[in-house]
Enzyme design. Structure first.
Site, short mmCIF file in Angstrom:
data_model
loop_
_atom_site.label_atom_id
_atom_site.label_comp_id
_atom_site.label_asym_id
_atom_site.label_seq_id
_atom_site.Cartn_x
_atom_site.Cartn_y
_atom_site.Cartn_z
CB CYS A 2 -0.96 0.10 1.18
SG CYS A 2 -2.08 -1.29 1.30
NE ARG A 27 4.57 1.72 -0.09
CZ ARG A 27 5.57 1.36 0.69
NH1 ARG A 27 6.80 1.53 0.29
NH2 ARG A 27 5.35 0.84 1.87
CD1 TRP A 74 -0.09 -6.21 -3.45
CD2 TRP A 74 -0.25 -6.85 -1.33
NE1 TRP A 74 0.30 -7.52 -3.38
CE2 TRP A 74 0.21 -7.94 -2.10
CE3 TRP A 74 -0.44 -7.05 0.05
CZ2 TRP A 74 0.50 -9.19 -1.56
CZ3 TRP A 74 -0.15 -8.29 0.59
CH2 TRP A 74 0.32 -9.34 -0.21
CG ASN A 100 1.57 0.51 4.27
OD1 ASN A 100 1.26 -0.66 4.05
ND2 ASN A 100 2.81 0.94 4.22
N GLY A 101 -0.69 -1.20 6.46
CA GLY A 101 -0.39 -2.03 7.62
C GLY A 101 -1.58 -2.89 7.96
CD GLU A 481 17.09 -13.00 -7.67
OE1 GLU A 481 16.54 -13.60 -6.74
OE2 GLU A 481 16.71 -11.89 -8.08
CE LYS A 485 13.81 -11.25 -9.68
NZ LYS A 485 14.41 -10.58 -8.57
CD GLU A 488 9.43 -11.05 -8.57
OE1 GLU A 488 10.59 -11.46 -8.83
OE2 GLU A 488 9.22 -10.11 -7.80
CG HIS A 504 19.89 -37.60 -5.72
ND1 HIS A 504 20.40 -38.86 -5.50
CD2 HIS A 504 20.96 -36.81 -5.97
CE1 HIS A 504 21.72 -38.82 -5.58
NE2 HIS A 504 22.08 -37.58 -5.87
CE LYS A 603 11.29 -2.94 -5.37
NZ LYS A 603 12.00 -4.02 -6.06
C1 F6R Z 1 11.62 -10.41 -5.91
C2 F6R Z 1 11.64 -9.47 -4.81
C3 F6R Z 1 11.25 -9.94 -3.47
C4 F6R Z 1 12.00 -9.16 -2.38
C5 F6R Z 1 11.48 -9.55 -0.99
C6 F6R Z 1 12.27 -8.87 0.10
O1 F6R Z 1 12.06 -9.82 -7.09
O2 F6R Z 1 11.94 -8.31 -4.99
O3 F6R Z 1 11.44 -11.31 -3.33
O4 F6R Z 1 13.36 -9.46 -2.49
O5 F6R Z 1 10.14 -9.21 -0.88
O6 F6R Z 1 12.23 -7.48 -0.04
P1 F6R Z 1 13.27 -6.54 0.67
O7 F6R Z 1 14.59 -6.75 0.03
O8 F6R Z 1 12.74 -5.16 0.46
O9 F6R Z 1 13.29 -6.95 2.11
#
Ligand code: F6R
Length: 608
Positions: A2, A27, A74, A100-101, A481, A485, A488, A504, A603
């Site tokens: 949010c 966000r 969100w 937000n929260g 990673e 990506k 996602e 395995h 985010k």
């Molecule tokens: C994926 C991504 C998330 C963040 C995770 C932690 O691309 O960005 O997996 O890495 O939500 O976020 P931070 O780094 O802000 O604690």
């Protein structure tokens, strides 16, 4: 999750709120809304879906006010809908709130104070608006204090009262909020990008503080409503850094920013062959005390931690465990004063990581944070902070923050080794020399030709359902990673496997329909990974391999290769992940996905 924004001043708040929400849309983006006070009338407009829906709705309404609040959501409590979108209002329509929260005790509050009242949404936030009406005694500030006294949970709240339209009140507990100090205008927002077009002067606030925004300025008060002094900081990020700058997506722009931000992460930190951090100094005695290190983080930051483990164990010879933050705090980890806890978080506000940090501090550990956001909860609460200086990362899929986290970890590894006096000086110097080459090498990779090669390599991924990523050691860490990506942003099911582990069990899933991305960059495990690639080739999987420049072998037994420039092998993950970022990007693009704002994600994750 949010984004919230508030403005009071001389301009039309509506334009500033919409502009601020655009900057915060990363966000949360399932609904949005604004509330303004026109004269003494409270006007609220909201819309489900993208911010554009709200813009379409208010276009032609000629809304005008010098003050207002806005929100992009969100969903946590209640599905995305017009009704659940913020701002939420009191029954009498005199108060509006954005939040937000999570208000954890909202059901108890409803029963205790608001029995019989009609609620128009399924949200926890609406109780706050109703409580404001219930407790109002003709003094908005006192009323907010009373409401805060009964709230449990995490919040950044911004509130307006139609009967006192000369002020906006904001407060926070465990959710981010930054105040913008303007010239005869005041701002509040969840994050800095919403402020940059208007002011560089900002203030950070703590739990229990009440911020009263008027057009004359911002007064911060304590629980007894006594004014308190706050330092005004200058934001270093420039406004352009938060714009797309001609790129089709923020993600691509942020991938391309990597050469520049690598320079910023390194700047001033290597002096005459020694690593130093402006932010702190650690002595040999302090470091020698740590018998164990935990690295705790979520998602991409957790993947950065997996590289960090290998860096620190190799260079400093202290055992390191890497833990997912949401697991760490609930399993009673063995922590004491002889343990260092490293938390990694781009946003510095991820709820699980913040909670893990607090748990570690409670147990007497020192906490070192690697983060991007100055003034974030994690930066403020950690004992030592290494900033990655990646600039604002807007795309939900993290790219430049990940690679700069890796660079910060290499710097930290060398620093700890040098301060502790372990490891060969020449070996450490070779790593530092390699790190200095990264900006140029990354820039060399990001050519039109390279992008074309990647697009060609992923053209066949448009209709696949599953993809495997394989590698060993550091190559496996970045495979994880790469797979995250891809999931996602392209919504393709992807799995990363330690290459030697496939046989395995998982090899049973490999067919001509499951392409494999193999990372074969680590020289010490090359032969073994090559054998594992042959195992998947024997099951007819198409293989795309990430290789070192000059590798003429791998191309003989895979379908296509993408090379990375030659660099010190230990730091190669920083470069080897770049083609993986681009593979995800172009796969998502040919599948027509919303790259910067993938479904169901936000985010920053400020709920546990
Ligand atoms: C994926 C991504 C998330 C963040 C995770 C932690 O691309 O960005 O997996 O890495 O939500 O976020 P931070 O780094 O802000 O604690």
């Amino acid at each position: 999750m949010c984004g919230i924004v508030g403005y009071i001043g001389k301009k039309n708040a509506v334009d500033i709120l919409i502009d601020g929400l655009k900057k915060l849309e990363y966000r949360g983006y399932d609904s949005s809304g604004i509330a303004i006070v026109d004269g003494t009338q409270l006007i609220v407009e909201k819309a489900e879906g993208k911010l554009q829906n709200l813009q379409n709705k208010i276009e032609g309404l000629s809304l005008y006010s010098n003050m207002g609040i806005g929100h992009t959501r969100w969903a946590t409590h209640g599905r995305p809908s017009d009704a659940n979108a913020h701002p939420h209002t009191s029954q009498n329509g005199r108060f509006a709130v954005v939040h937000n929260g999570i208000v954890e005790n909202y059901l108890t509050l409803k029963e205790t104070y608001l029995a019989g009242e009609t609620f128009t949404s399924e949200t926890d936030t609406e109780v706050v608006a109703h409580l404001l009406e219930k407790f109002y005694n003709g003094n908005f500030e006192q009323t907010v204090v009373k409401v805060l006294d009964v709230l449990e949970g995490a919040y950044a709240l911004v509130m307006v009262c139609a009967d006192e339209p000369d002020k906006i009140i904001a407060c926070r507990k465990d959710s981010p909020m930054v105040l913008g100090v303007g010239d005869e205008e005041s701002f509040v927002a969840s994050d800095v990008p919403a402020l940059l077009a208007y002011t560089r002067k900002c203030m950070y606030i703590e739990k229990g503080e009440l911020c009263v925004l008027t057009k004359e300025g911002i007064v911060i008060k304590n629980h007894d409503l006594q004014p308190i002094e706050k330092e005004v900081h200058t934001i270093e990020w420039d406004a352009e850094a938060a714009e797309k700058d001609g790129f089709e997506h923020f993600m691509l722009k942020e991938i391309f920013e990597q050469p520049e931000v690598f320079k910023k992460t390194l700047a001033g930190r290597v002096q005459q062959g020694k690593v130093q951090f402006d932010e702190f100094t650690l002595t040999k005695e302090q470091i020698s005390r740590w018998k164990k290190i935990y690295i705790v983080a979520c998602g991409t930051a957790y993947h950065a931690g997996l590289v960090g483990k290998q860096v620190i164990e190799k260079l400093v010879r202290i055992p390191v465990e890497v833990e997912i933050a949401s697991e760490f705090r609930y399993r009673d980890p063995m922590l004491d004063e002889d343990t260092l806890v490293i938390v990694i978080s781009q946003s510095g506000e991820t709820a699980d990581t913040v909670a893990a940090l607090r748990e570690a501090k409670l147990k007497g550990c020192k906490v070192l944070a690697i983060t991007n956001v100055v003034g974030s909860a994690i930066a403020r609460e950690a004992d030592y902070v290494i900033y990655i200086w990646a600039g604002p990362e807007i795309s939900v899929a993290s790219t430049k923050a990940y690679t700069t986290m890796l660079i910060a970890e290499y710097l930290l590894g060398v620093y700890l080794a040098q301060q502790k006096g372990v490891g060969e000086e020449a070996a450490l110097t070779a790593i530092l020399d390699g790190l200095q080459q990264l900006p140029d090498l990354a820039a060399q990779m990001l050519t039109e030709d390279y992008l074309a090669q990647i697009q060609q390599a992923v053209a066949s991924y448009r209709d696949v359902n599953d993809i495997f990523f394989i590698g060993r050691g550091l190559d496996w860490s970045i495979a994880l990673e790469g797979s995250l990506k891809l999931k996602e942003i392209s919504y393709i099911h992807a799995e990363a496997y330690a290459a030697g582990e496939l046989k395995h069990g998982t090899l049973a899933l490999v067919t001509e329909k499951t392409p494999v991305v193999a990372i074969c960059v680590q020289e010490s495990t090359y032969d073994k990974t090559a054998s594992n690639i042959k195992e998947v080739k024997a099951r007819e999987a198409r293989v795309l391999a990430i290789v070192n420049e000059g590798d003429n072998q791998t191309q003989k037994f895979v379908d296509s290769v993408l090379a990375i420039p030659k660099v010190h092998n230990f730091i190669a993950p920083v470069l080897a992940v770049i083609p993986l970022q681009l593979i995800s990007y172009y796969t998502a693009k040919i599948r027509g996905c919303n790259i910067d704002q993938p479904r169901n994600l936000a985010k920053s994750v400020t709920v546990e």
